[in-house]
Scaffold this active site. Structure first.
Site, PDB file in Angstrom:
ATOM      1  N   ASN A 181      -0.668  -7.446  -3.992  1.00 56.12           N
ATOM      2  CA  ASN A 181      -1.255  -6.542  -4.995  1.00 56.12           C
ATOM      3  C   ASN A 181      -0.190  -5.732  -5.714  1.00 56.12           C
ATOM      4  OD1 ASN A 181      -1.031  -5.209  -2.290  1.00 56.12           O
ATOM      5  ND2 ASN A 181      -1.651  -3.411  -3.478  1.00 56.12           N
ATOM      6  N   ASP A 214      -7.405  -5.349  -5.321  1.00 56.52           N
ATOM      7  CA  ASP A 214      -6.495  -5.631  -4.211  1.00 56.52           C
ATOM      8  C   ASP A 214      -6.625  -7.074  -3.726  1.00 56.52           C
ATOM      9  OD1 ASP A 214      -6.077  -5.052  -0.774  1.00 56.52           O
ATOM     10  OD2 ASP A 214      -4.503  -4.772  -2.268  1.00 56.52           O
ATOM     11  N   GLU A 266       0.822  -1.205   0.000  1.00 54.13           N
ATOM     12  CA  GLU A 266       0.000   0.000   0.000  1.00 54.13           C
ATOM     13  C   GLU A 266       0.861   1.263   0.000  1.00 54.13           C
ATOM     14  OE1 GLU A 266      -1.289  -2.918   1.556  1.00 54.13           O
ATOM     15  OE2 GLU A 266      -2.369  -2.715  -0.333  1.00 54.13           O
TER      16      GLU A 266
END
Lengths: 640, 161
Positions: A327, A369, A243
């Site tokens: 991801n 994701d 992230e």
């Protein structure tokens, strides 16, 4: 469905499927299309679609699951005694199966607390303790204190603690609570990761650090949360930070010295990814040169994610290491055109050199994701009468996959929870048949996507029983709205690019313990739960399966029928993984209580639930969690 | 014990020394008390941003003020900057929390008044809050502070639904 030759046919069929799916709103399990799945009888389909709230009986109504005594490869436990737990998943293949059977279906109802110990930490207790000989080893979330507990003393007595004092700046860059998923025992040392991207090896007898290595860089947003695995002289660790635009890799450290020997990246050139002449991807979609660069636009692979914060497996028969990646960095798919390899990819590697043998990308150009860092459970079981070396991967995508682990061929894949982003997997091409209306984009809200970004399951690991041949999956039923937004890359800060709101999936339940047949690729039975299941699972030779709920119920069910046999309330929600061990011939079950983790953090006082988009959208899925549990890490041990 | 006459002589000598000490100390104290910003050596205080209480006796040191205090015309810009600098990535889409704590609630580790929020953003904090003051102009940080103070009020821009 499998004769998808020719682009036009593919487009027509996909559009037809899209029209069919778009016409149905998401409903219960029966809404899943079964087109393209092999070995699904009409009877099994009817049983799966039956609207019962609690599937506690064998769905096929007949003989209990069979026994597969040779399913776990020989040597998988690396010489651990039956009463020990020396690796995160108990053995190399991540079976989480204990050969102890004194606690069984006949007596588990008498289980009681043997001891409990506060860990002193208020964050999510993911992971599991280790038991080596008569000593238990507990690692806490940040500040990652390691405590050795003498199990021969009444109530268990702490012998020593090792306090590594990791850099507190790492706290602010851990996306999903400051968790630690456990240690591994090897060469007389307890080895585990620190949140600030270091790895430490502590002498298991004395508690003194043998070595400590800085592997990653918190200034790039990198943290370490995963449990290592040791094979031979190599310690394998993965990194976190998908992230924050962190580039993922798996690193090998020297077991004796802690020196970093190599890193196999998840993006970049074939050299960086360690793809060479030994590499043979099974499917054409995964074949080509330097796909880790060319499947991206320009230099975006450098921020390409593919972090490796889940579980690592090793096959002692074929001598291959298995793990899968997260991801592809920024959540806004329009910012990174291309297949984004090798995000969301299952790798088989040579553990000595790191060279990749094969790879399978679950989702090309991820738009949801769907990190596929899940446990890869390695079992040998008969398929059409012939024993095959399999790999079972219950996916974030909503599908549970069964591969041939020698070649990477996908043998079966079916959904185990309501799923609508794709309807099936074409086993010939290895591609999911996607619903184009569920693909997310920048500047538009795509609604009613199932599963949500947290997936039909997240990192919490499943267990396998060779006595039933079933995989027990801690599942979620949560859906979402997802909008891609513009994101700026500022090193050390989130590189997110999506606005996500989650909410319960269809059917009136948010979690389910699914007993899954990996050969038939279908659910045998399950136990529906109010809250998503964020604990790991334990299967034992007593034919009992243990798991815990986010509101603090620790439960035992019958491994063959899913009938609930026992439950007890613990002090805080359970996001850890139960283990079984024995001391002086007596069997014990241990588990951490202590709510936290990505979704469990909604229970924390510094998370506000008046915004359902909070914490990457999970606040909308479990807004009631604060009323149902509170923080507080406690180790529980149960016995008869 | 000394004789009365001896004690008288000693008392006189001690008395002069004592008085000199008292006068010297009193002078020093007077000087110290009367100079309001005097720290050791007469230097200026280190900061006009503070969270803990000011030590006494004088507590009139002015605190930094938000130039946009109550200025609703900057709320949209504050919201835009909150997203632009990835604040939403850590603190949640509408600052409900996530990697970092909620800014919507009334619980503040480092102070919830405007000057304290400004200080936290500018200086960073030890558990990973970046020191944005090393990169952003004060004006932008004050606008973000103004946005944060509007959360859960009727004036919150782009409020969660």
């Amino acid at each position: 469905m499998r004769e998808l030759d020719g682009g036009r046919w593919t487009v027509l069929i996909v559009l037809a499927l899209g029209a069919v799916v778009a016409g149905c709103s998401t409903k219960g399990p029966g809404a899943d299309s079964r087109d393209g799945h092999r070995d699904t009888t009409a009877e099994a389909r009817a049983a799966l679609e039956a609207p019962h709230a609690d599937s506690v009986h064998n769905a096929l109504g007949r003989a209990a699951p069979g026994s597969f005594p040779d399913a776990i490869p020989a040597g998988a436990d690396h010489g651990a005694k039956p009463g020990e737990w020396t690796m995160p998943g108990r053995d190399y293949v991540n079976s989480r199966f204990s050969p102890l059977g004194d606690i069984n279906t006949a007596n588990v109802a008498q289980l009681k607390v043997a001891t409990s110990m506060a860990t002193g930490v208020l964050n999510g207790m993911e992971g599991q303790p280790l038991v080596v000989g008569t000593t238990m080893y507990v690692v806490t979330p940040f500040p990652n204190v390691l405590t050795a507990i003498d199990l021969t003393k009444p109530g268990g007595a702490a012998k020593w603690s090792y306090e590594p004092n990791p850099d507190p700046r790492s706290v602010g860059i851990a996306c999903c609570d400051i968790v630690n998923r456990g240690a591994v025992f090897a060469d007389g040392k307890i080895i585990y990761s620190l949140l600030d991207a270091e790895v430490v090896a502590v002498d298991a007898a004395t508690g003194k650090a043998a070595w400590r290595t800085r592997v990653g860089d918190i200034n790039l947003g990198e943290t370490f949360t995963a449990a290592p695995l040791v094979v031979g002289n190599n310690v394998f660790v993965g990194n976190s930070g998908g992230e924050l635009g962190v580039r993922g890799y798996i690193a090998a450290l020297d077991l004796k010295t802690g020196a970093v020997k190599w890193k196999a990246y998840s993006t970049g050139s074939d050299a960086d990814v360690k793809i060479g002449p030994d590499f043979h991807a099974f499917y054409p979609k995964d074949q080509g040169k330097n796909l880790g660069e060319t499947s991206w636009k320009g230099d975006q692979w450098k921020l390409g994610g593919g972090t490796t914060w889940g579980w690592i497996s090793y096959d002692p028969e074929t001598k291959l290491l298995f793990y899968s990646t997260g991801n592809p960095g920024v959540w806004n798919p329009d910012m990174r055109p291309g297949d984004n390899k090798w995000s969301i990819t299952l790798f088989a590697r040579d553990p000595e050199t790191g060279n990749a043998k094969w790879a399978y990308q679950f989702v090309a150009h991820d738009a949801w994701d769907y990190d596929e860092i899940m446990e890869n459970i390695l079992v040998d079981m008969p398929v059409n009468g012939k024993t095959r070396k399999l790999l079972v991967h219950p996916g974030r995508t909503g599908f549970a996959y069964t591969f041939d682990r020698e070649t990477g061929e996908l043998l079966a894949a079916n959904t185990f929870q309501p799923t609508n982003w794709a309807t099936a997997v074409d086993l010939k091409t290895g591609k999911h048949l996607e619903d184009p209306t569920k693909r997310t984009h920048a500047g538009v809200v795509t609604r009613d996507i199932c599963p949500s970004s947290t997936g039909a399951k997240d990192e919490q690991p499943s267990a396998f029983s060779p006595r039933t041949g079933l995989v027990y999956i801690p599942a979620h039923n949560v859906c979402m709205d997802y909008e891609g937004v513009e994101a700026n890359y500022i090193a050390g800060t989130p590189y997110l690019g999506a606005s996500v709101k989650m909410y319960p999936g269809p059917g009136g339940y948010r979690g389910e313990l699914v007993a899954w047949d990996p050969i038939k690729a279908q659910k045998l039975c399950g136990v529906k739960e109010d809250l998503p299941l964020w604990s790991g699972v334990l299967a034992t030779a007593g034919d009992v399966v243990f798991y815990g709920t986010m509101d603090g119920w620790f439960k035992a069910i019958d491994a063959r029928s899913c009938a609930e046999l026992w439950k007890t309330k613990v002090a805080s929600g359970i996001v850890g993984n139960p283990i079984a061990y024995s001391v002086d011939g007596k069997e014990y079950i241990a588990v951490y209580a202590g709510i936290g983790g990505w979704m469990g953090a909604v229970a924390f006082p510094d998370i506000s639930t008046d915004d359902p988009y909070t914490a990457l959208g999970v606040a909308g899925a479990v807004p009631d969690l604060k009323q149902k549990t509170n923080r507080g890490g406690v180790l529980y041990v149960f016995t008869l | 014990m000394s004789s009365p006459s001896d004690r008288g002589v000693h008392r006189a000598r001690i008395g002069v020394a004592a008085w000199l000490t008292v006068v010297a100390s009193a002078t020093a104290l007077l000087v110290a008390c009367n100079n309001r910003t005097d720290v050791a050596g007469g230097a200026q205080p280190a900061s006009t941003f503070y969270i803990g209480p000011q030590p006494g006796p004088d507590r009139t040191l002015a605190r930094a003020e938000n130039p946009y205090h109550d200025d609703r015309t900057v709320l949209a810009e504050g919201r835009r900057l909150f997203n632009w600098y990835n604040c939403s990535g850590c603190h949640g889409d509408h600052a409900g929390g996530g990697m970092g704590p909620s800014l919507r609630d009334s619980s503040w580790y480092y102070g919830g008044d405007e000057a304290s929020i400004f200080a936290s953003i500018t200086e960073g904090r030890q558990h990973g809050m970046p020191a944005w003051g090393t990169k952003l102009p004060r004006d932008q940080i004050w606008k973000i502070v103004t946005y944060i103070k509007s959360l859960r009020t009727p004036y919150e821009p782009d409020a969660p639904r």
